[in-house]
Write a protein that holds these residues in place. Structure first.
Motif, PDB file in Angstrom:
ATOM      1  N   ASP A 114      47.928  10.703  35.242  1.00 55.98           N
ATOM      2  CA  ASP A 114      48.205   9.486  36.016  1.00 55.98           C
ATOM      3  C   ASP A 114      46.975   8.600  36.123  1.00 55.98           C
ATOM      4  O   ASP A 114      47.060   7.366  36.018  1.00 55.98           O
ATOM      5  N   ASN A 115      45.833   9.240  36.399  1.00 49.47           N
ATOM      6  CA  ASN A 115      44.561   8.518  36.529  1.00 49.47           C
ATOM      7  C   ASN A 115      44.635   7.396  37.570  1.00 49.47           C
ATOM      8  O   ASN A 115      44.073   6.312  37.379  1.00 49.47           O
ATOM      9  N   ILE A 116      45.338   7.666  38.685  1.00 49.71           N
ATOM     10  CA  ILE A 116      45.422   6.657  39.738  1.00 49.71           C
ATOM     11  C   ILE A 116      44.410   6.907  40.849  1.00 49.71           C
ATOM     12  O   ILE A 116      44.190   6.040  41.699  1.00 49.71           O
ATOM     13  N   TRP A 117      43.800   8.108  40.857  1.00 48.84           N
ATOM     14  CA  TRP A 117      42.778   8.457  41.845  1.00 48.84           C
ATOM     15  C   TRP A 117      41.502   8.877  41.127  1.00 48.84           C
ATOM     16  O   TRP A 117      41.510   9.227  39.959  1.00 48.84           O
ATOM     17  N   THR A 118      40.386   8.845  41.872  1.00 53.61           N
ATOM     18  CA  THR A 118      39.112   9.323  41.344  1.00 53.61           C
ATOM     19  C   THR A 118      38.565  10.415  42.268  1.00 53.61           C
ATOM     20  O   THR A 118      38.475  10.199  43.471  1.00 53.61           O
ATOM     21  N   PRO A 119      38.216  11.581  41.731  1.00 55.01           N
ATOM     22  CA  PRO A 119      38.404  12.001  40.338  1.00 55.01           C
ATOM     23  C   PRO A 119      39.845  12.393  40.008  1.00 55.01           C
ATOM     24  O   PRO A 119      40.195  12.549  38.850  1.00 55.01           O
ATOM     25  N   VAL A 171      40.288  11.124  45.624  1.00 50.52           N
ATOM     26  CA  VAL A 171      41.204  12.242  45.876  1.00 50.52           C
ATOM     27  C   VAL A 171      40.843  13.426  44.989  1.00 50.52           C
ATOM     28  O   VAL A 171      40.475  13.251  43.819  1.00 50.52           O
ATOM     29  N   ILE A 172      40.969  14.626  45.551  1.00 50.85           N
ATOM     30  CA  ILE A 172      40.818  15.876  44.799  1.00 50.85           C
ATOM     31  C   ILE A 172      42.128  16.639  44.911  1.00 50.85           C
ATOM     32  O   ILE A 172      42.585  16.927  46.019  1.00 50.85           O
ATOM     33  N   ALA A 173      42.734  16.975  43.786  1.00 51.26           N
ATOM     34  CA  ALA A 173      43.948  17.784  43.788  1.00 51.26           C
ATOM     35  C   ALA A 173      43.594  19.238  43.519  1.00 51.26           C
ATOM     36  O   ALA A 173      42.722  19.544  42.698  1.00 51.26           O
ATOM     37  N   HIS A 174      44.287  20.134  44.238  1.00 49.75           N
ATOM     38  CA  HIS A 174      44.100  21.577  44.046  1.00 49.75           C
ATOM     39  C   HIS A 174      45.499  22.177  44.020  1.00 49.75           C
ATOM     40  O   HIS A 174      46.134  22.351  45.059  1.00 49.75           O
ATOM     41  N   ALA A 175      45.999  22.442  42.792  1.00 54.22           N
ATOM     42  CA  ALA A 175      47.417  22.769  42.642  1.00 54.22           C
ATOM     43  C   ALA A 175      47.651  23.547  41.354  1.00 54.22           C
ATOM     44  O   ALA A 175      46.698  23.903  40.648  1.00 54.22           O
ATOM     45  N   ASP A 176      48.933  23.811  41.051  1.00 53.30           N
ATOM     46  CA  ASP A 176      49.246  24.515  39.814  1.00 53.30           C
ATOM     47  C   ASP A 176      48.983  23.598  38.623  1.00 53.30           C
ATOM     48  O   ASP A 176      48.819  22.384  38.764  1.00 53.30           O
ATOM     49  N   ILE A 177      48.912  24.214  37.434  1.00 52.09           N
ATOM     50  CA  ILE A 177      48.470  23.471  36.255  1.00 52.09           C
ATOM     51  C   ILE A 177      49.407  22.317  35.920  1.00 52.09           C
ATOM     52  O   ILE A 177      48.967  21.276  35.431  1.00 52.09           O
ATOM     53  N   ASP A 178      50.693  22.458  36.200  1.00 56.30           N
ATOM     54  CA  ASP A 178      51.639  21.382  35.909  1.00 56.30           C
ATOM     55  C   ASP A 178      51.304  20.139  36.721  1.00 56.30           C
ATOM     56  O   ASP A 178      51.186  19.034  36.176  1.00 56.30           O
ATOM     57  N   LEU A 179      51.124  20.316  38.026  1.00 54.04           N
ATOM     58  CA  LEU A 179      50.818  19.163  38.870  1.00 54.04           C
ATOM     59  C   LEU A 179      49.431  18.612  38.557  1.00 54.04           C
ATOM     60  O   LEU A 179      49.233  17.393  38.527  1.00 54.04           O
ATOM     61  N   ILE A 180      48.481  19.495  38.310  1.00 54.65           N
ATOM     62  CA  ILE A 180      47.128  19.030  37.991  1.00 54.65           C
ATOM     63  C   ILE A 180      47.127  18.206  36.703  1.00 54.65           C
ATOM     64  O   ILE A 180      46.463  17.165  36.617  1.00 54.65           O
ATOM     65  N   THR A 181      47.884  18.643  35.717  1.00 55.11           N
ATOM     66  CA  THR A 181      47.968  17.887  34.464  1.00 55.11           C
ATOM     67  C   THR A 181      48.563  16.508  34.708  1.00 55.11           C
ATOM     68  O   THR A 181      48.102  15.501  34.139  1.00 55.11           O
TER      69      THR A 181
END
Length: 281
Positions: free
Chosen positions: A74-79, A59-69
């Motif tokens: 969480d480290n449940i997905w890679t990367p 999974v790749i997240a592309h979001a605001d810094i709060d959600l990205i942090t």
């Protein structure tokens, strides 16, 4: 392998549909989220974003810094997220890219020390009795701004309004005039897309067409330092016609402006798949 893209539709609404369409065209999965309203924290909704994709997914997240942090922690997905935040502090990457910087004439000091060092700073770095100040942190505690000797107390109080710790480092430099700015997406050590986002002081969202800006960005890459497998590199042209490194940042919380979304999805997904395969192997 299908790559999941978790996109913050609220923060990146200007190109959300374009990015989501590029993800879908390339056979990947996309889930769009918005910050819970009325303004709740993700904690208040049972961390609902975690339900977007199964644990262990690519999974790749592309979001605001709060959600990205949160995704990174969480480290449940890679990367999960391309956002190694410590590497994007000025005090970190200046050590590698100092000679390319727009603000290469700088000092760093705790925010609380600015008043005590006021005369030294203005005498050493001031231009027309003005200074440029920005946080060391990449988390945009406040955006870079200029302060003047004549309105120092007012300007300093304004920065203090953001209530970041007084021991936090700030970068102080001489003020510069910027004519244009470009953002380049770097994946696996190469530039894969770019966009001009400032032109003559005006906000734009255009493909990056300036050959000199691109050549300069390539020279920064040639220095050999990679703060993340995927990151963004901002180049500017100052009023004297010179090209400089403005800053670098984390891909997952950086706007893509007018970058070619298909090129971004293709390159970033490839890096994500490689990391996921390596972790499983």
């Amino acid at each position: 392998m299908t790559v999941g893209w978790l996109i913050d539709a609220g923060v990146f609404d200007a190109y959300h549909d374009e990015l989501a369409a590029a993800v879908t065209r390339q056979g990947h999965a996309v889930v769009s989220v918005n910050r819970p309203n009325p303004p709740y924290e993700w904690d208040d909704t049972g961390f609902s974003y975690r339900k977007a994709f199964p644990a262990g997914s690519c999974v790749i997240a592309h979001a605001d810094i709060d959600l990205i942090t949160r995704v990174a922690d969480d480290n449940i997905w890679t990367p999960g997220a391309f956002a190694t935040v410590p590497n994007f502090f000025c005090s970190h990457y200046y050590a590698h890219f100092g000679r390319f910087l727009l603000n290469r004439d700088y000092v760093m000091l705790p925010f609380a020390e600015i008043p005590r060092c006021r005369d030294f700073l203005f005498d050493t770095l001031g231009r027309d009795d003005r200074l440029f100040v920005r946080p060391d942190s990449p988390l945009k505690i406040f955006t870079g701004l200029t302060i003047s000797r004549s309105s120092f107390e007012k300007d300093y109080e304004f920065m203090g309004f953001y209530e970041f710790p007084t021991e936090s480092l700030v970068v102080v430099s001489s003020p510069k005039t910027i004519a244009s700015e470009w953002r380049y997406v770097v994946a696996d050590g190469r530039i894969v897309a770019g966009s001009q986002y400032i032109d003559g002081g005006n906000e734009v969202s255009l493909p990056a067409m300036d050959a000199s800006a691109f050549e300069f960005a390539q020279s920064v890459l040639a220095a050999g330092y990679q703060p993340d497998p995927v990151w963004v590199l901002d180049v500017c042209r100052s009023d004297d016609g010179g090209y400089h490194l403005l800053e670098v940042g984390g891909f997952s919380f950086a706007s893509l402006y007018g970058c070619d979304k298909d090129a971004v999805v293709k390159a970033v997904s490839a890096v994500a798949k490689s990391m996921h395969s390596s972790k499983r192997g």
